[in-house]
Design an enzyme around this catalytic site. Structure first.
Site, PDB file in Angstrom:
ATOM      1  N   ARG A 163      11.779   3.395 -16.877  1.00  0.00           N
ATOM      2  CA  ARG A 163      12.572   4.515 -16.386  1.00  0.00           C
ATOM      3  C   ARG A 163      12.286   4.823 -14.913  1.00  0.00           C
ATOM      4  NH1 ARG A 163      11.899   6.146 -21.799  1.00  0.00           N
ATOM      5  NH2 ARG A 163       9.923   7.210 -21.353  1.00  0.00           N
ATOM      6  N   HIS A 188       0.697  -8.480  -1.292  1.00  0.00           N
ATOM      7  CA  HIS A 188      -0.009  -8.726  -2.560  1.00  0.00           C
ATOM      8  C   HIS A 188       0.696  -8.033  -3.737  1.00  0.00           C
ATOM      9  CE1 HIS A 188      -1.975  -5.020  -1.283  1.00  0.00           C
ATOM     10  NE2 HIS A 188      -2.856  -5.653  -0.508  1.00  0.00           N
ATOM     11  N   ALA A 192     -11.435  -5.677  -3.896  1.00  0.00           N
ATOM     12  CA  ALA A 192     -11.405  -5.539  -2.441  1.00  0.00           C
ATOM     13  C   ALA A 192     -11.193  -6.908  -1.813  1.00  0.00           C
ATOM     14  CB  ALA A 192     -12.698  -4.901  -1.946  1.00  0.00           C
ATOM     15  N   HIS A 215       0.855  -1.193   0.000  1.00  0.00           N
ATOM     16  CA  HIS A 215       0.000   0.000   0.000  1.00  0.00           C
ATOM     17  C   HIS A 215       0.893   1.246   0.000  1.00  0.00           C
ATOM     18  CE1 HIS A 215      -3.976  -1.862   0.344  1.00  0.00           C
ATOM     19  NE2 HIS A 215      -3.347  -2.822   1.004  1.00  0.00           N
ATOM     20  N   ASN A 229      -0.233  -5.306  -6.605  1.00  0.00           N
ATOM     21  CA  ASN A 229      -1.441  -4.579  -6.214  1.00  0.00           C
ATOM     22  C   ASN A 229      -1.135  -3.561  -5.122  1.00  0.00           C
ATOM     23  OD1 ASN A 229      -3.898  -6.010  -7.635  1.00  0.00           O
ATOM     24  ND2 ASN A 229      -2.460  -7.607  -7.029  1.00  0.00           N
ATOM     25  N   ASP A 283      -5.814 -13.386   0.505  1.00  0.00           N
ATOM     26  CA  ASP A 283      -6.386 -12.061   0.781  1.00  0.00           C
ATOM     27  C   ASP A 283      -7.911 -12.185   0.835  1.00  0.00           C
ATOM     28  OD1 ASP A 283      -6.609  -9.364   1.298  1.00  0.00           O
ATOM     29  OD2 ASP A 283      -5.973  -8.690  -0.681  1.00  0.00           O
TER      30      ASP A 283
END
Length: 368
Positions: free
Chosen positions: A215, A204, A293, A183, A207, A259
């Protein structure tokens, strides 16, 4: 007792597994190639290090949910797991951690073993929440210490680019807590620095992290270039099979997680994910704006998906059992060998689950 193709720590054996008092005593048989017979497969039980829910229940609901969640996942071959929290106000996280800590001290009959906690947030970048509620904030050691006093926290997801998090990574990794990059809007350089500070995996993979560009390699580039471990969701929705292959070639001990949400093992409909309401449909779970989700994946389906994209069964098993156990430093789980916990799954030749054992207990998963 019938014979199986048993995947042992040293290869396939045609024979029988003997266990007493929850532990493997011996494996009696001879080396074999499963292609030469039509016997079932006996594999180490699956270890899922990223579980938000299942059976209609969410970890953030607290103690009333834990037994349902662990009973749901054991039906699909998960013999041990980490209860994974959502980003939430500190008081709510503390309440859940206290209850998880108590639950980890026991294993009710017919359930998977809850090994501890994966704290996924709140120490994440508010600009890369994914499906996390918007309660992200900078980590403070005093708060982390309070959490550690409540439950065995094994894994913490953290955004390394946030000021002060590098010091936290150094301190907590020195105590044996697995610090995972996730995250995050961090750069390649910030990802590499976090690994040098003691971070050990990526949450994950692909994600909710800065993507690979030739670059600007981003956090994905840091993982592919430098990681030994990373978790990946192989539901074939979160990550394209081609990208899975890239990760398999790049990250030696890539391991798989579900997950999973409350929607796992349940029909289509609306479910809770922390403070969010999510919808299960078309094989996935999404927020109202379409954002993925979590998932409805189960570990037995993860095995079938890995085999479908070309992995041999023994390698697929490693990435669902041995590698997550190794990542947590659990040498008595994730493998079938004398002295290890008697955690195993039996599958027929179509890779349909037919039996589950947790710490020597035969699980009546078909009637659960």
């Amino acid at each position: 007792m019938s014979e199986d193709n048993i995947l042992t720590a040293s290869g396939w054996v045609r024979g029988r597994l003997i266990h007493e008092h929850g532990r493997v005593v011996s494996i009696e048989g001879v080396p074999c190639d499963p292609a030469d017979n039509d016997l079932p497969y006996l594999l180490p039980g699956f270890i899922d290090l990223h579980v938000h829910g299942g059976g209609g229940k969410d970890i953030m609901e607290g103690a009333s949910a834990f037994e349902t969640i662990s009973k749901t996942h054991v039906r699909f071959g998960t013999t041990s797991l980490l209860a994974t929290t959502m980003t939430a106000p500190s008081a709510e996280i503390s309440s859940v951690l206290k209850e998880v800590g108590e639950f980890c001290k026991r294993r009710p009959k017919g359930t998977a073993r809850v090994l501890g906690v994966h704290l996924e947030g709140p120490y994440i970048n508010p600009g890369k929440l994914g499906a996390q509620p918007n309660f992200a904030h900078t980590a403070l050691m005093a708060e982390v210490e309070a959490y550690l006093a409540l439950a065995p926290i094994r894994v913490i997801t953290i955004a390394p680019e946030i000021a002060g998090h590098d010091a936290l990574i150094r301190e907590l990794s020195s105590r044996g807590i697995r610090m995972q990059i996730g995250h995050t809007l961090g750069s390649y350089e910030e990802g590499v620095a976090a690994l040098a500070a003691g971070a050990t995996s990526f949450t994950h993979l692909y994600n909710a992290m800065s993507p690979l560009h030739h670059r600007e390699p981003g956090i994905v580039g840091a993982a592919l270039a430098h990681a030994k471990y990373a978790e990946l969701i192989p539901d074939l929705l979160h990550v394209h099979p081609g990208a899975i292959r890239v990760a398999l070639r790049s990250i030696p001990c890539l391991y798989c997680v579900t997950d999973s949400t409350a929607a796992a093992g349940m029909p289509d409909g609306e479910y809770k994910l922390g403070s969010h309401t999510v919808t299960k449909c078309l094989g996935g779970v999404r927020l109202p704006d379409g954002t993925l989700a979590g998932s409805t994946l189960t570990m037995d389906q993860a095995l079938r998906n890995l085999v479908k994209i070309g992995l041999p069964i023994n390698e697929a098993s490693q990435r669902l059992s041995q590698f997550p156990a190794d990542y947590l430093g659990l040498n008595e789980r994730g493998r079938l060998a004398p002295g290890a916990w008697a955690d195993c799954v039996r599958l027929d030749r179509a890779l349909t689950l037919t039996a589950v054992m947790v710490e020597g207990e035969n699980i009546d998963f078909k009637n659960a």
